[in-house]
Design a protein around this motif. Structure first.
Motif, PDB file in Angstrom:
ATOM      1  N   THR A 334      38.291  13.826 104.507  1.00  0.00           N
ATOM      2  CA  THR A 334      38.481  12.885 104.587  1.00  0.00           C
ATOM      3  C   THR A 334      37.978  11.015 103.951  1.00  0.00           C
ATOM      4  OG1 THR A 334      37.236  12.288 106.862  1.00  0.00           O
ATOM      5  CG2 THR A 334      38.830  13.572 107.111  1.00  0.00           C
ATOM      6  N   TYR A 335      39.290  10.169 103.544  1.00  0.00           N
ATOM      7  CA  TYR A 335      38.890   9.245 103.450  1.00  0.00           C
ATOM      8  C   TYR A 335      39.117   7.953 103.863  1.00  0.00           C
ATOM      9  CZ  TYR A 335      38.414  12.613  99.264  1.00  0.00           C
ATOM     10  OH  TYR A 335      38.617  13.625  98.394  1.00  0.00           O
ATOM     11  N   LYS A 336      38.778   6.657 103.701  1.00  0.00           N
ATOM     12  CA  LYS A 336      38.959   5.526 104.851  1.00  0.00           C
ATOM     13  C   LYS A 336      40.260   4.989 104.423  1.00  0.00           C
ATOM     14  CE  LYS A 336      34.053   3.364 104.010  1.00  0.00           C
ATOM     15  NZ  LYS A 336      33.385   2.887 103.777  1.00  0.00           N
ATOM     16  N   THR A 337      40.671   5.705 103.549  1.00  0.00           N
ATOM     17  CA  THR A 337      42.603   5.262 103.446  1.00  0.00           C
ATOM     18  C   THR A 337      42.899   6.345 104.262  1.00  0.00           C
ATOM     19  OG1 THR A 337      42.490   6.520 101.584  1.00  0.00           O
ATOM     20  CG2 THR A 337      41.951   4.529 101.092  1.00  0.00           C
ATOM     21  N   LYS A 338      42.322   7.184 104.824  1.00  0.00           N
ATOM     22  CA  LYS A 338      42.983   8.120 105.135  1.00  0.00           C
ATOM     23  C   LYS A 338      43.330   9.132 104.860  1.00  0.00           C
ATOM     24  CE  LYS A 338      44.057   5.373 109.751  1.00  0.00           C
ATOM     25  NZ  LYS A 338      45.319   4.886 110.546  1.00  0.00           N
ATOM     26  N   SER A 339      43.562   9.304 103.434  1.00  0.00           N
ATOM     27  CA  SER A 339      43.782  10.419 102.445  1.00  0.00           C
ATOM     28  C   SER A 339      42.680  11.607 102.998  1.00  0.00           C
ATOM     29  CB  SER A 339      43.416   9.947 101.262  1.00  0.00           C
ATOM     30  OG  SER A 339      45.129   9.060 100.872  1.00  0.00           O
ATOM     31  N   ILE A 340      43.411  12.874 102.894  1.00  0.00           N
ATOM     32  CA  ILE A 340      42.467  13.452 102.726  1.00  0.00           C
ATOM     33  C   ILE A 340      42.603  14.741 102.114  1.00  0.00           C
ATOM     34  CG2 ILE A 340      42.715  13.966 105.480  1.00  0.00           C
ATOM     35  CD1 ILE A 340      44.810  15.818 105.225  1.00  0.00           C
ATOM     36  N   LYS A 341      41.846  15.472 101.162  1.00  0.00           N
ATOM     37  CA  LYS A 341      41.836  16.578 100.212  1.00  0.00           C
ATOM     38  C   LYS A 341      41.734  17.956 100.933  1.00  0.00           C
ATOM     39  CE  LYS A 341      38.716  16.518  96.670  1.00  0.00           C
ATOM     40  NZ  LYS A 341      37.862  16.658  95.884  1.00  0.00           N
ATOM     41  N   VAL A 342      42.440  18.472 100.862  1.00  0.00           N
ATOM     42  CA  VAL A 342      42.760  20.108 101.493  1.00  0.00           C
ATOM     43  C   VAL A 342      42.719  21.181 100.541  1.00  0.00           C
ATOM     44  CG1 VAL A 342      44.431  18.870 103.037  1.00  0.00           C
ATOM     45  CG2 VAL A 342      45.259  20.000 101.425  1.00  0.00           C
ATOM     46  N   GLU A 343      43.166  22.366 100.958  1.00  0.00           N
ATOM     47  CA  GLU A 343      42.925  23.958 100.131  1.00  0.00           C
ATOM     48  C   GLU A 343      43.368  24.679 100.952  1.00  0.00           C
ATOM     49  OE1 GLU A 343      39.242  26.375  98.106  1.00  0.00           O
ATOM     50  OE2 GLU A 343      39.882  26.124  99.996  1.00  0.00           O
ATOM     51  N   ASP A 344      44.173  25.486 100.258  1.00  0.00           N
ATOM     52  CA  ASP A 344      45.168  26.247 101.188  1.00  0.00           C
ATOM     53  C   ASP A 344      45.223  27.587 100.899  1.00  0.00           C
ATOM     54  OD1 ASP A 344      46.193  26.906  98.896  1.00  0.00           O
ATOM     55  OD2 ASP A 344      47.664  25.838  98.730  1.00  0.00           O
ATOM     56  N   ALA A 345      45.452  28.444 101.661  1.00  0.00           N
ATOM     57  CA  ALA A 345      45.072  29.875 101.560  1.00  0.00           C
ATOM     58  C   ALA A 345      44.562  30.787 100.278  1.00  0.00           C
ATOM     59  CB  ALA A 345      45.708  31.153 102.797  1.00  0.00           C
ATOM     60  N   ALA A 346      45.516  30.418  99.286  1.00  0.00           N
ATOM     61  CA  ALA A 346      45.491  30.449  98.218  1.00  0.00           C
ATOM     62  C   ALA A 346      44.346  29.627  97.031  1.00  0.00           C
ATOM     63  CB  ALA A 346      46.984  30.237  97.032  1.00  0.00           C
ATOM     64  N   GLY A 347      43.314  28.368  97.396  1.00  0.00           N
ATOM     65  CA  GLY A 347      42.785  28.234  97.128  1.00  0.00           C
ATOM     66  C   GLY A 347      43.300  26.797  95.896  1.00  0.00           C
ATOM     67  N   THR A 348      44.534  26.677  96.705  1.00  0.00           N
ATOM     68  CA  THR A 348      44.714  25.334  95.923  1.00  0.00           C
ATOM     69  C   THR A 348      44.249  23.974  96.644  1.00  0.00           C
ATOM     70  OG1 THR A 348      47.120  26.801  94.689  1.00  0.00           O
ATOM     71  CG2 THR A 348      47.230  23.433  95.045  1.00  0.00           C
ATOM     72  N   ARG A 349      44.172  23.115  95.943  1.00  0.00           N
ATOM     73  CA  ARG A 349      43.812  21.890  96.539  1.00  0.00           C
ATOM     74  C   ARG A 349      44.352  20.414  96.099  1.00  0.00           C
ATOM     75  NH1 ARG A 349      37.278  21.524  96.036  1.00  0.00           N
ATOM     76  NH2 ARG A 349      36.813  24.143  96.989  1.00  0.00           N
ATOM     77  N   LYS A 350      44.841  19.645  96.758  1.00  0.00           N
ATOM     78  CA  LYS A 350      45.491  18.501  96.048  1.00  0.00           C
ATOM     79  C   LYS A 350      44.531  17.064  97.580  1.00  0.00           C
ATOM     80  CE  LYS A 350      49.003  21.142  97.126  1.00  0.00           C
ATOM     81  NZ  LYS A 350      50.524  21.617  97.381  1.00  0.00           N
ATOM     82  N   ILE A 351      45.139  16.134  97.033  1.00  0.00           N
ATOM     83  CA  ILE A 351      44.671  15.002  98.063  1.00  0.00           C
ATOM     84  C   ILE A 351      46.068  14.942  98.601  1.00  0.00           C
ATOM     85  CG2 ILE A 351      44.470  12.236  97.681  1.00  0.00           C
ATOM     86  CD1 ILE A 351      42.338  14.638  97.295  1.00  0.00           C
ATOM     87  N   LEU A 352      46.908  14.610  99.941  1.00  0.00           N
ATOM     88  CA  LEU A 352      47.214  13.525 100.260  1.00  0.00           C
ATOM     89  C   LEU A 352      46.917  12.673 101.115  1.00  0.00           C
ATOM     90  CD1 LEU A 352      48.162  17.066 103.113  1.00  0.00           C
ATOM     91  CD2 LEU A 352      49.032  16.703 100.361  1.00  0.00           C
ATOM     92  N   LYS A 353      47.993  11.838 100.847  1.00  0.00           N
ATOM     93  CA  LYS A 353      47.857  10.708 101.757  1.00  0.00           C
ATOM     94  C   LYS A 353      48.560  10.029 102.782  1.00  0.00           C
ATOM     95  CE  LYS A 353      47.685   8.320  96.944  1.00  0.00           C
ATOM     96  NZ  LYS A 353      48.158   7.308  95.856  1.00  0.00           N
ATOM     97  N   PRO A 354      48.880   8.927 103.250  1.00  0.00           N
ATOM     98  CA  PRO A 354      49.746   9.204 104.932  1.00  0.00           C
ATOM     99  C   PRO A 354      50.937   8.893 104.669  1.00  0.00           C
ATOM    100  CG  PRO A 354      47.597   7.757 105.096  1.00  0.00           C
ATOM    101  CD  PRO A 354      48.226   8.378 103.424  1.00  0.00           C
ATOM    102  N   GLU A 355      51.288   8.731 103.453  1.00  0.00           N
ATOM    103  CA  GLU A 355      52.991   8.181 103.431  1.00  0.00           C
ATOM    104  C   GLU A 355      53.389  10.011 102.720  1.00  0.00           C
ATOM    105  OE1 GLU A 355      50.705   6.278  99.346  1.00  0.00           O
ATOM    106  OE2 GLU A 355      50.882   6.857 101.540  1.00  0.00           O
ATOM    107  N   TYR A 356      52.699  10.777 102.895  1.00  0.00           N
ATOM    108  CA  TYR A 356      53.315  11.900 102.187  1.00  0.00           C
ATOM    109  C   TYR A 356      53.838  13.308 103.329  1.00  0.00           C
ATOM    110  CZ  TYR A 356      51.210  11.708  97.279  1.00  0.00           C
ATOM    111  OH  TYR A 356      50.511  11.062  96.521  1.00  0.00           O
ATOM    112  N   GLY A 357      54.825  14.167 103.131  1.00  0.00           N
ATOM    113  CA  GLY A 357      55.653  14.315 104.180  1.00  0.00           C
ATOM    114  C   GLY A 357      55.090  15.763 104.455  1.00  0.00           C
ATOM    115  N   LEU A 358      54.099  16.887 103.662  1.00  0.00           N
ATOM    116  CA  LEU A 358      53.315  17.654 104.086  1.00  0.00           C
ATOM    117  C   LEU A 358      51.792  17.311 104.874  1.00  0.00           C
ATOM    118  CD1 LEU A 358      52.544  19.990 104.125  1.00  0.00           C
ATOM    119  CD2 LEU A 358      51.273  19.794 101.866  1.00  0.00           C
ATOM    120  N   TYR A 359      51.260  15.835 103.995  1.00  0.00           N
ATOM    121  CA  TYR A 359      50.431  14.966 105.537  1.00  0.00           C
ATOM    122  C   TYR A 359      51.345  14.632 107.050  1.00  0.00           C
ATOM    123  CZ  TYR A 359      47.110  11.214 106.830  1.00  0.00           C
ATOM    124  OH  TYR A 359      45.915  10.547 107.522  1.00  0.00           O
ATOM    125  N   ASN A 360      52.243  14.233 107.477  1.00  0.00           N
ATOM    126  CA  ASN A 360      52.564  14.355 108.348  1.00  0.00           C
ATOM    127  C   ASN A 360      53.180  15.593 109.020  1.00  0.00           C
ATOM    128  OD1 ASN A 360      52.331  11.416 108.396  1.00  0.00           O
ATOM    129  ND2 ASN A 360      53.947  11.434 106.706  1.00  0.00           N
TER     130      ASN A 360
END
Length: 396
Positions: A334-360
């Motif tokens: 988790t970051y101070k900007t509220k963005s997060i780094k996630v990993e799905d079950a397939a091992g794919t990683r990505k950074i999600l920002k609060p304005e992204y649909g998947l984040y919400n």
């Protein structure tokens, strides 16, 4: 319902809305059917007299039946009516708080009484589970009370016309309404609704339909439902609020039997489609907010909602594992900007920002796991634009 190809109900609803919007015949675009009757008829269970909450009401209303009555096959049978041959049910979801299960022996065999009937027990759940049911419209049932008789009985004691009921609802809200000008809109900063004079509308009904839509926006003020209403005209955030007000106006119009009409909605439709495509669970969240708005204006006191952390700030923490759609996301950072780094079950990683649909969507799934799709049955009495973040408009 455990088929891997089975899509969650909000996803099915979002896909259907996208198709209808593209065809130009969604409830938002065509408020009246070819037969001249309202496109949305408030669904009701004729046995209990109860309505259905927002998302289920949308699902049922989008079938475009003139008959408001909806029942499961079992409920219909108990009421002495039956589903006609080859009819297809409409799926809804609701929260189950208990289940009736067979009483079994230690080796799993059901226990029966002397008459050979399996003995059952009621099991209470620690928290609501997702229940599903297929409902059938009154027009799909045989040996049912004639619709005209049902409607006559339902309207007994109602002395006010739809227009008079709308006028009473507006007066009871005590909202500030300022008449004049050529546009109908709600100004959040001034907490006031601006409406053209009544005679500027084609008829009284359209005036009240426009006023109800603006009242739906009015409910979002920080002193009432406290919805985020900061988006500029044309933005996705603006569209989120417009979607909530539109659904609320549909629900209220169905309750008052005055119908709904949002005027020119073309400016919102492309953003609605984008929301439904990128964030299919948004329709569940919007429906829930619209239900609150409708309840407030209709004077309904719903059962107290059970919410996790309702009064605390919602966010992510490292190590969170969140089930969403067909996978599970783990929060790695988790970051101070509220963005997060996630990993799905397939091992794919990505950074999600609060304005992204998947984040919400993940935030919603964390705090309301599978609840967005669980629309609870409830009894109810039941913008052309300036780039202003606090003004919500609808054309006539």
């Amino acid at each position: 319902m455990n088929d891997k190809n089975f899509k969650p109900l909000p996803v099915q609803l979002s896909n259907k809305l996208i198709a209808e919007i593209k065809d130009g015949n969604s409830l938002f675009q065509k408020p009246v059917k070819e037969n001249g009757l309202p496109a949305f008829v408030k669904p009701i269970n004729p046995t209990t007299g109860k309505g259905y909450s927002a998302m289920n009401a949308l699902i049922l209303g989008m079938e475009r039946h003139d008959d408001p009555r909806w029942m499961s096959a079992d409920a219909a049978r108990y009421a002495g009516t039956w589903v006609k041959k080859d009819e297809t049910g409409t799926l809804i979801e609701f929260p189950k708080t208990n289940d009736i299960q067979a009483i079994r022996t230690a080796d799993g065999k059901p226990i029966k009484n002397d008459q050979g009937v399996t003995q059952t027990k009621t099991v209470e759940f620690d928290k609501p589970q997702r229940g599903q049911a297929f409902l059938f419209n009154g027009s799909q049932l045989k040996d049912l009370q004639p619709l005209a008789e049902f409607l006559k009985k339902q309207n007994e004691g109602q002395t006010l016309s739809p227009v008079e009921r709308a006028e009473k609802l507006i007066a009871n809200s005590m909202a500030v309404i300022i008449h004049g000008g050529q546009e109908a809109y709600y100004d959040k900063q001034r907490d006031a609704i601006f409406m053209p004079e009544k005679e500027e509308f084609e008829n009284e009904t359209k005036y009240y339909q426009a006023a109800i839509h603006q009242l739906a926006h009015w409910t979002g003020h920080e002193s009432r439902e406290k919805r985020p209403m900061e988006g500029k005209f044309g933005s996705l955030e603006y569209a989120r609020e417009e979607l909530r007000a539109s659904i609320a106006a549909i629900l209220i119009g169905g309750e008052l039997k005055i119908g709904h009409n949002f005027g020119q909605q073309a400016s919102y439709m492309s953003n609605f489609v984008k929301l439904f495509k990128d964030e299919p669970f948004e329709i569940a969240k919007a429906s829930r907010d619209a239900q609150k708005a409708a309840n407030l204006l209709l004077g309904v006191n719903p059962k107290r909602e059970q919410k996790q952390g309702a009064d605390t700030a919602q966010g992510f923490k490292k190590g969170d594992e969140i089930a969403y759609m067909d996978t599970t996301y783990k929060v790695l950072e988790t970051y101070k900007t509220k963005s997060i780094k996630v990993e799905d079950a397939a091992g794919t990683r990505k950074i999600l920002k609060p304005e992204y649909g998947l984040y919400n969507s993940l935030l919603e799934a964390k705090y309301n796991p599978r609840e967005p799709e669980m629309a609870e049955e409830q009894g109810q009495e039941q913008e052309q634009g300036q780039e202003q973040s606090n003004t919500y408009k609808v054309g006539r």
